[in-house]
Design a protein around this motif. Structure first.
Motif, mmCIF file in Angstrom:
data_model
loop_
_atom_site.group_PDB
_atom_site.id
_atom_site.type_symbol
_atom_site.label_atom_id
_atom_site.label_comp_id
_atom_site.label_asym_id
_atom_site.label_seq_id
_atom_site.Cartn_x
_atom_site.Cartn_y
_atom_site.Cartn_z
ATOM 1 N N TRP A 22 0.831 -1.206 0.000
ATOM 2 C CA TRP A 22 0.000 0.000 0.000
ATOM 3 C C TRP A 22 0.865 1.255 0.000
ATOM 4 C CZ3 TRP A 22 -1.047 3.727 3.990
ATOM 5 C CH2 TRP A 22 -2.127 4.555 3.699
ATOM 6 N N LEU A 23 0.405 2.249 -0.702
ATOM 7 C CA LEU A 23 1.125 3.530 -0.729
ATOM 8 C C LEU A 23 0.082 4.644 -0.626
ATOM 9 C CD1 LEU A 23 4.017 4.844 -1.464
ATOM 10 C CD2 LEU A 23 2.987 5.204 -3.686
ATOM 11 N N PRO A 24 0.189 5.493 0.396
ATOM 12 C CA PRO A 24 -0.787 6.595 0.474
ATOM 13 C C PRO A 24 -0.593 7.543 -0.701
ATOM 14 C CG PRO A 24 0.966 6.896 2.094
ATOM 15 C CD PRO A 24 1.218 5.575 1.434
ATOM 16 N N ARG A 25 -1.714 7.979 -1.297
ATOM 17 C CA ARG A 25 -1.562 8.810 -2.488
ATOM 18 C C ARG A 25 -2.278 10.155 -2.408
ATOM 19 N NH1 ARG A 25 -2.642 4.620 -7.177
ATOM 20 N NH2 ARG A 25 -2.627 3.069 -5.543
ATOM 21 N N GLY A 26 -3.333 10.221 -1.558
ATOM 22 C CA GLY A 26 -4.119 11.454 -1.524
ATOM 23 C C GLY A 26 -3.433 12.536 -0.702
ATOM 24 N N GLY A 27 -3.993 13.733 -0.712
ATOM 25 C CA GLY A 27 -3.620 14.837 0.154
ATOM 26 C C GLY A 27 -2.136 15.080 0.264
ATOM 27 N N LEU A 28 -1.695 15.078 1.512
ATOM 28 C CA LEU A 28 -0.308 15.419 1.823
ATOM 29 C C LEU A 28 0.676 14.426 1.178
ATOM 30 C CD1 LEU A 28 0.612 17.750 3.507
ATOM 31 C CD2 LEU A 28 0.951 16.185 5.436
ATOM 32 N N ALA A 29 0.284 13.118 1.239
ATOM 33 C CA ALA A 29 1.173 12.083 0.685
ATOM 34 C C ALA A 29 1.375 12.303 -0.807
ATOM 35 C CB ALA A 29 0.587 10.706 0.947
ATOM 36 N N GLY A 30 0.263 12.652 -1.505
ATOM 37 C CA GLY A 30 0.354 12.900 -2.940
ATOM 38 C C GLY A 30 1.258 14.086 -3.225
ATOM 39 N N ARG A 31 1.098 15.137 -2.404
ATOM 40 C CA ARG A 31 1.914 16.337 -2.640
ATOM 41 C C ARG A 31 3.389 16.044 -2.362
ATOM 42 N NH1 ARG A 31 -2.350 19.151 -0.389
ATOM 43 N NH2 ARG A 31 -1.229 19.914 1.430
ATOM 44 N N ALA A 32 3.623 15.197 -1.337
ATOM 45 C CA ALA A 32 5.007 14.832 -1.017
ATOM 46 C C ALA A 32 5.627 14.061 -2.191
ATOM 47 C CB ALA A 32 5.053 13.988 0.254
ATOM 48 N N LEU A 33 4.816 13.162 -2.777
ATOM 49 C CA LEU A 33 5.314 12.381 -3.918
ATOM 50 C C LEU A 33 5.587 13.310 -5.111
ATOM 51 C CD1 LEU A 33 5.982 9.567 -4.973
ATOM 52 C CD2 LEU A 33 3.589 9.255 -5.562
ATOM 53 N N ASP A 34 4.676 14.274 -5.347
ATOM 54 C CA ASP A 34 4.899 15.250 -6.422
ATOM 55 C C ASP A 34 6.214 15.982 -6.209
ATOM 56 O OD1 ASP A 34 2.572 14.699 -7.725
ATOM 57 O OD2 ASP A 34 1.424 16.301 -6.767
ATOM 58 N N GLY A 35 6.440 16.394 -4.946
ATOM 59 C CA GLY A 35 7.659 17.140 -4.632
ATOM 60 C C GLY A 35 8.895 16.293 -4.880
ATOM 61 N N TYR A 36 8.810 15.023 -4.489
ATOM 62 C CA TYR A 36 9.946 14.123 -4.677
ATOM 63 C C TYR A 36 10.242 13.942 -6.174
ATOM 64 C CZ TYR A 36 12.600 9.762 -4.760
ATOM 65 O OH TYR A 36 13.546 8.806 -5.013
ATOM 66 N N LEU A 37 9.172 13.746 -6.960
ATOM 67 C CA LEU A 37 9.371 13.536 -8.402
ATOM 68 C C LEU A 37 9.914 14.806 -9.066
ATOM 69 C CD1 LEU A 37 6.143 11.476 -9.254
ATOM 70 C CD2 LEU A 37 8.452 10.612 -8.883
#
Ligand SMILES: Cc1cc2nc3c(=O)[nH]c(=O)nc-3n(C[C@H](O)[C@H](O)[C@H](O)COP(=O)(O)OP(=O)(O)OC[C@H]3O[C@@H](n4cnc5c(N)ncnc54)[C@H](O)[C@@H]3O)c2cc1C
Length: 275
Positions: free
Chosen positions: A244-259
């Protein structure tokens, strides 16, 4: 060892590797399947998959029930009934114009050897049969859908850095498309824990040209024989779903930032030469 690769601080030259044209592979696989009696329905997206005594697949115009269903949507998952755990990111590639004889001579070894630079999203190169370089890497965005305006500038810089003879080579066209990623970097091949007739494959993390074909063969044999003994060599991605990988909200934004950080790193990386 090719002279241009010698000039790099780090690159992988993997002699047994092969390169191929993905469109030619897909087209040929489809042709062989049709010759063997398979009917392919294009442009009929599946909207929902329902588990039950038999598995039901719903499209806009029809419902189809089957005792075996293979879900191979990869980055495009997320429709009801498909497993979570595989998420899409968009990556880019491009192709140069036809190389001059001098430029071609400088990278001739790319015809037989693949070269992948070191690092995340590192550029990789392939010489086509009509003397152009296909180059990928550099920029990545979250989500299977949506735009990723390819950045030919990054691809052009990567090609030009290969050898001085390529200093005026340009990218003729660039494109972007989705790949299926997983949190642990491993693909997914298995059947649903609640519906053993529902099989899931995908999440090859950008290396699926060989792996997805191999997974297809594995799952076909599993279905045809009703057994998975041939997978008893403990394929590490034999599992019903990816972690499982959280994708919504903060987690999604964190992933965007990482990418975005990974993508930006491509332009900042020193393209230093040893010689
Ligand atoms: C720019 C780029 C460069 C790449 N470079 C490499 C590389 O160098 N080496 C490598 O190994 N791999 C590379 N890849 C990755 C490779 O293309 C994938 O790993 C491979 O295509 C995965 O195959 P697949 O069949 O699992 O998924 P896909 O090829 O993504 O196929 C999924 C299919 O599902 C269909 N679909 C989606 N939604 C629905 C729906 N609702 N109903 C029905 N059908 C649906 C799609 O139309 C698609 O045909 C690259 C990908 C891109 C985009």
């Amino acid at each position: 060892m090719p002279t241009f690769a010698q000039g790099y601080l780090g690159a992988l030259r993997y002699e047994p590797a092969a390169t191929l044209d993905p469109a030619a592979l897909t087209g040929q696989l489809a042709r062989i399947a049709e010759q063997r009696g398979v009917t392919i329905h294009e442009r009929s997206p599946v909207r929902e998959i329902r588990r039950g005594l038999v598995t039901t697949v719903r499209t806009d115009d029809a419902e189809l029930s089957a005792d075996r269903v293979v879900v191979a949507l990869n980055a495009y998952g997320g429709i009801p009934g498909t497993p979570a755990g595989v998420f899409g990111v968009r990556v880019q590639a491009g192709v140069t114009g036809k190389l001059s004889p001098a430029a071609l001579a400088a990278v001739e070894s790319l015809r037989t050897d693949t070269v992948i630079e070191h690092g995340e999203l590192s550029p990789y190169f392939r010489l086509t049969s009509d003397d152009r370089i296909v180059v990928g890497g550099g920029v990545v965005r979250r989500g299977a859908h949506g735009s990723l305006a390819p950045s030919p500038g990054r691809l052009r810089a990567a090609v030009r850095a290969l050898a001085p003879e390529l200093s005026d080579v340009d990218i003729e066209s660039a494109w972007a498309g989705p790949i299926g990623m997983t949190r642990d970097g491993l693909p997914l091949l298995g059947n649903d824990s609640r519906d053993p007739g529902l099989f899931n494959v995908g999440g090859c993390n950008g290396h699926g040209l060989a792996v997805s074909v191999a997974n297809g063969a594995h799952v076909a044999r599993w279905i045809a024989t009703g057994r998975k003994d041939h997978l008893s060599f403990a394929l590490p991605w034999l599992r019903p779903k990816a972690p499982w990988l959280p994708r919504g909200g903060l987690a999604g934004r964190a992933l965007d930032g990482y990418l975005a950080w990974l993508s930006a790193g491509q332009s900042d990386r020193p393209r230093e030469r040893l010689s």
